[in-house]
Design an enzyme around this catalytic site. Structure first.
Site, mmCIF file in Angstrom:
data_model
loop_
_atom_site.group_PDB
_atom_site.id
_atom_site.type_symbol
_atom_site.label_atom_id
_atom_site.label_comp_id
_atom_site.label_asym_id
_atom_site.label_seq_id
_atom_site.Cartn_x
_atom_site.Cartn_y
_atom_site.Cartn_z
ATOM 1 N N HIS A 243 -5.689 6.168 -10.554
ATOM 2 C CA HIS A 243 -5.509 5.629 -9.201
ATOM 3 C C HIS A 243 -4.183 6.056 -8.549
ATOM 4 O O HIS A 243 -4.181 6.749 -7.536
ATOM 5 C CB HIS A 243 -5.515 4.091 -9.243
ATOM 6 C CG HIS A 243 -6.700 3.472 -9.899
ATOM 7 N ND1 HIS A 243 -7.957 3.392 -9.319
ATOM 8 C CD2 HIS A 243 -6.819 2.860 -11.111
ATOM 9 C CE1 HIS A 243 -8.782 2.758 -10.133
ATOM 10 N NE2 HIS A 243 -8.127 2.433 -11.223
HETATM 11 O O1 RIB Z 1 -6.918 -1.366 -8.842
HETATM 12 C C1 RIB Z 1 -6.101 -0.342 -9.369
HETATM 13 C C2 RIB Z 1 -4.660 -0.635 -9.122
HETATM 14 O O2 RIB Z 1 -4.302 -1.864 -9.757
HETATM 15 C C3 RIB Z 1 -3.724 0.419 -9.726
HETATM 16 O O3 RIB Z 1 -2.561 0.513 -8.950
HETATM 17 C C4 RIB Z 1 -3.402 -0.142 -11.076
HETATM 18 O O4 RIB Z 1 -2.150 0.324 -11.576
HETATM 19 C C5 RIB Z 1 -3.311 -1.606 -10.754
HETATM 20 O O5 RIB Z 1 -2.012 -1.862 -10.221
#
Ligand code: RIB
Ligand code: CA
Length: 313
Positions: A243
């Site tokens: 992500h």
């Molecule tokens: O939903 C994914 C996000 O939530 C990413 O930033 C992961 O590191 C968590 O913080």
């Protein structure tokens, strides 16, 4: 062109860690003014510790790391050890950091930096809940117009939720903070799950990290091996979505990403859909566009960039 000045606001988290490494490996495009930790994936004492561990791993012990808010603006903290493990960086064994944590509170650092730097030259890169950013905007409204851009990981539309049926984790943890940020008027680029679920760590891509033969490559591969078990089981996907590095990759090669400039509102009233990013992707309302909401990416190009840059460390 001068490198873009950024503040990375983060809740490491294995994917945050890869994002920080990518930023620190790209000095031609990015100048990291500071790394501000926020409570999210794991509590604040761990997110600030992990941020320092990652900066040390990158060999950038001069990076300023600050601790910020240890809880959402008004709600109880929700964490994600089920995804990231107890330490937030589970996978490889990690020694405690030796580089110092800055004394100044992260929110004060954000405020002071935006006041000190030339207006419109600092980009905020939130990779976790938006508590620090919203706190800075509330405490010092004068800084809002000074922000060049916010490029954040959070939200979802077609992919809906990953922590509830309706909400993505970063927004869900502090929806009131997200509401403040999305209503601030600052130009926002959003990397939602719709996009990041296309950045999957396939076996070949993880093997490429390990084949670097460096400590960074080994760490990233070990973090991925741990981090991906949750998403593979839940989604049946081949690998985990990286992500947060999508935020940093956008700063380096924006052409890898595409999306729409649309209206995005944050649900803060309904317990059922709390933290949902109500993205007007089909422009069915006359609500003003307030965010560039990314929907597609060149995943191959993204991982090529990641491998090339991480190999520098
Ligand atoms: O939903 C994914 C996000 O939530 C990413 O930033 C992961 O590191 C968590 O913080
Ligand atoms: Ca994160």
């Amino acid at each position: 062109m001068a490198p873009r000045k950024i503040i990375i606001d983060t809740d490491p988290g294995q994917d945050d860690a890869v994002a920080i490494l990518l930023a620190l490996a790209s000095p031609e495009e990015i100048e990291v003014l500071g790394v501000t930790a926020v409570a999210g994936n794991v509590p604040l004492p761990l997110t600030e510790r992990n941020a320092r561990i990652v900066c040390e791993l990158a060999g950038k012990t001069g990076t300023k790391v600050f601790a910020g808010c240890d809880a959402p603006l008004t709600r109880k903290l929700v964490t994600a050890e089920h995804v990231h493990g107890k330490t937030g960086l589970d996978g490889p064994q990690m020694a405690d950091p030796t580089m110092p944590l800055q004394d100044q509170h992260a929110v004060e650092f954000i405020i002071d930096t935006l006041r000190a730097e030339q207006s419109g030259t600092v980009t905020l890169c939130p990779l976790g809940p938006l508590t620090n950013i919203a706190s800075a905007f509330e405490r010092a409204p004068d800084i809002v117009e000074k922000v060049q851009e916010i490029v954040l990981m959070g939200g979802a539309y077609f992919e809906v939720g990953n922590i509830t049926p309706a909400a993505e984790f970063n927004i869900y943890v502090d929806p009131e903070a997200a509401k403040i940020v999305f209503a601030s008027g600052v130009p926002i680029v959003v990397m939602p799950l719709d996009l990041t679920h296309k950045a999957l760590t396939t076996r070949a891509r993880v093997d490429a990290f390990r084949a670097m033969g460096t400590q960074v490559g080994d760490m990233v591969a070990a973090w991925t091996d741990f981090f991906e078990r949750f998403d593979k089981e839940k989604y049946g996907s081949e690998g985990a979505p990286l992500h947060d590095p999508c935020v940093i990759a956008y700063l380096i090669r924006p052409e890898l990403f595409s999306g729409r400039h649309i209206n995005v509102e944050i649900e803060t009233g309904s317990e059922l859909t709390l933290g949902m990013t109500v993205a007007d992707w089909w422009r069915v309302t006359d609500r003003p566009a307030n965010a560039m909401f990314m929907g597609d990416m060149d995943a191959g190009g993204f991982f090529d960039l990641l491998a090339e840059r991480l190999a520098r460390l």
